[in-house]
Scaffold this motif. Structure first.
Motif, short mmCIF file in Angstrom:
data_model
loop_
_atom_site.label_atom_id
_atom_site.label_comp_id
_atom_site.label_asym_id
_atom_site.label_seq_id
_atom_site.Cartn_x
_atom_site.Cartn_y
_atom_site.Cartn_z
N MET A 99 0.83 -1.20 0.00
CA MET A 99 0.00 0.00 0.00
C MET A 99 0.87 1.25 0.00
O MET A 99 2.01 1.23 0.48
N LYS A 100 0.32 2.33 -0.53
CA LYS A 100 1.02 3.60 -0.50
C LYS A 100 1.00 4.18 0.91
O LYS A 100 0.22 3.77 1.76
N ARG A 101 1.89 5.17 1.13
CA ARG A 101 2.05 5.70 2.48
C ARG A 101 0.75 6.26 3.04
O ARG A 101 0.37 5.99 4.18
N ASN A 102 0.05 7.07 2.23
CA ASN A 102 -1.20 7.68 2.72
C ASN A 102 -2.28 6.61 2.98
O ASN A 102 -3.09 6.73 3.90
N GLU A 103 -2.27 5.54 2.15
CA GLU A 103 -3.22 4.46 2.36
C GLU A 103 -2.89 3.68 3.63
O GLU A 103 -3.79 3.30 4.39
N TYR A 104 -1.60 3.48 3.87
CA TYR A 104 -1.17 2.76 5.07
C TYR A 104 -1.58 3.54 6.33
O TYR A 104 -2.07 2.95 7.29
N ILE A 105 -1.37 4.85 6.30
CA ILE A 105 -1.75 5.68 7.46
C ILE A 105 -3.26 5.60 7.70
O ILE A 105 -3.72 5.46 8.83
N LEU A 106 -4.04 5.70 6.60
CA LEU A 106 -5.49 5.64 6.72
C LEU A 106 -5.94 4.33 7.35
O LEU A 106 -6.73 4.32 8.30
N VAL A 107 -5.43 3.21 6.82
CA VAL A 107 -5.87 1.90 7.32
C VAL A 107 -5.40 1.69 8.76
O VAL A 107 -6.12 1.11 9.58
N ALA A 108 -4.20 2.16 9.09
CA ALA A 108 -3.70 2.04 10.46
C ALA A 108 -4.60 2.80 11.43
O ALA A 108 -4.93 2.30 12.52
N LEU A 109 -5.04 3.98 11.03
CA LEU A 109 -5.94 4.77 11.87
C LEU A 109 -7.30 4.07 12.02
O LEU A 109 -7.89 4.03 13.10
N MET A 110 -7.79 3.49 10.92
CA MET A 110 -9.07 2.76 10.99
C MET A 110 -8.95 1.52 11.88
O MET A 110 -9.88 1.17 12.61
N ALA A 111 -7.77 0.86 11.84
CA ALA A 111 -7.56 -0.32 12.69
C ALA A 111 -7.53 0.08 14.17
O ALA A 111 -8.10 -0.61 15.03
N LEU A 112 -6.89 1.21 14.48
CA LEU A 112 -6.86 1.69 15.86
C LEU A 112 -8.25 2.10 16.32
O LEU A 112 -8.63 1.87 17.47
N LEU A 113 -9.00 2.75 15.43
CA LEU A 113 -10.38 3.11 15.75
C LEU A 113 -11.19 1.85 16.03
O LEU A 113 -11.96 1.79 17.01
N ASN A 114 -11.01 0.83 15.19
CA ASN A 114 -11.69 -0.45 15.41
C ASN A 114 -11.33 -1.05 16.76
O ASN A 114 -12.18 -1.62 17.44
#
Length: 399
Positions: free
Chosen positions: A1-16
């Motif tokens: 994944m691209k950097r911005n995509e990785y950050i987005l998914v990491a934030l969504m995982a933490l939110l989850n």
């Protein structure tokens, strides 16, 4: 994944992680709250079910109206309300105020999951979406393996409300990053689906025998699991004699077992067939349901072994079971169906919690009575699910 995509998914995982932890941590607190507020099993069951039933209501209405808003704004709105409700739980001073706080948390929490999945699906291209979803599910794994045992440890050693303070604090720290790094997602607003058409698509689900069977299967499967879950902790402490400081080990061992089993079962189901693996795991799980709900005073090592095997067997039926459910969806009704399936699972969780409290009762020492009845009901519901799995399999073959 691209950097911005990785950050987005990491934030969504933490939110989850915070979202699922808030939901899961309530049930193990029974052995603390019941004696503290002199609660009956039915009163504690109402506290547990209030979140799920509120989430059912909000997620049901979201099926028809959620797509009218920017997904980022709706997620921030829902998550903010969720954190306020979670913080309110920490300041509850009796069962009634905790029910109100859990209901508020559930109303907003019911909107979160669908928005997280929608944002990831809209932003991450299909060729990289598999990795994104795998990372996203890490939030669930962390909540099961680390979050619940840690939260229960904190509750045992400090105060019962500390886990809610921790979740609210972590979530508050997360909000500025969500505002900064989650992009606005509003492409769907360019060609909105009219409410009339959305309702028509929704009603089509109930005209499809495959999807009706899948929803019935999903509802009974979640009920069969959760009917014994809310009172596990008080039963282990006050009936089986597990020392309260050691209760986090039950969830740690169970979570690790489930995490390992999920990887094995997924590949096995792809190789040998979803229905075959589901039936085998479901039948094995029945033994451990009976063992747990009829357990007398036992050494801690035996208790942990039984729970590890039960978590494994439960995961073994859930993974292929969910795969069978997703196979039943047509392209035209996929969005509505998956949202409705989420509603059905919330309803099943809430009703199972209520039923567990109505059937059981506690004595003056807070020992749980009639808990074995819950085990027999769980076994009956899972056996019905096995029959439905054969029906669903036949309908999918004919499709």
């Amino acid at each position: 994944m691209k950097r911005n995509e990785y950050i987005l998914v990491a934030l969504m995982a933490l939110l989850n992680f915070t979202h699922i932890l808030d939901f899961m941590i309530m049930m193990p607190l029974g052995n603390i709250l019941m004696p503290k507020w002199n609660l009956t099993t039915s009163q504690f069951a109402i506290i547990v079910s209030s979140y799920s039933l509120a989430a059912f209501v909000s997620s049901f209405f979201a099926i028809f109206f959620a797509d009218k808003f920017d997904r980022k704004k709706l997620l921030l709105f829902a998550y903010s309300g969720f954190l306020i409700g979670t913080l309110g739980c920490a300041f509850a001073f009796n069962a009634h105020t905790l029910i109100v706080a859990r209901t508020v948390t559930g109303v907003f929490g019911g909107l979160i999951s669908a928005q997280v999945l929608s944002i990831v699906s809209d932003v991450i291209p299909y060729e990289r979406r598999g990795s994104a979803m795998g990372m996203l599910m890490g939030g669930f794994a962390l909540a099961s393996v680390i979050g619940v045992p840690f939260g229960l440890y904190v509750a045992n050693n400090f105060h019962w409300y500390f886990p809610f303070l921790i979740v609210a604090s972590l979530g508050s720290l997360l909000v500025p990053f969500l505002i900064k790094f989650v992009p606005n997602v509003k492409e769907h607003l360019a060609n909105p689906v009219a409410l009339r058409e959305r309702i028509i698509n929704f009603t089509h689900i109930f005209k499809n025998p495959i999807q009706v069977t899948a929803l019935s299967f999903s509802f009974l499967l979640i009920m069969g699991h959760f009917i014994i879950v809310p009172l596990i902790n008080p039963y282990m402490v006050y009936n089986v004699g597990v020392p309260q400081p050691y209760t986090p080990l039950i969830y740690l061992v169970g979570g690790l077992a489930a995490l390992i089993t999920a990887q094995i079962v997924g590949k096995t189901a792809d190789k040998y067939g979803k229905r075959q693996v589901f039936v085998a795991a479901a039948l094995v799980s029945l033994l451990f349901v009976i063992l747990i709900t009829n357990m007398q005073a036992m050494p801690l090592a035996f208790v942990l072994t039984v729970f590890g095997l039960w978590f494994s067997a439960s995961t073994g039926r859930t993974v292929p079971g969910q795969a069978m459910i997703t196979q039943s969806v047509t392209t035209q009704t996929r969005g509505s169906f998956m949202s409705l399936n989420s509603c059905v699972q919330s309803l099943g969780t809430g009703l199972a919690s209520l039923l567990s409290g109505w059937i059981t009762y506690s004595d003056s020492n807070f020992a749980i009575h009639n808990y074995n009845w819950l085990g027999y009901i769980s076994v009956s519901l899972i056996l019905i699910c096995i029959l439905l799995s054969f029906k669903l399999d036949r309908l999918l073959i004919k499709k």
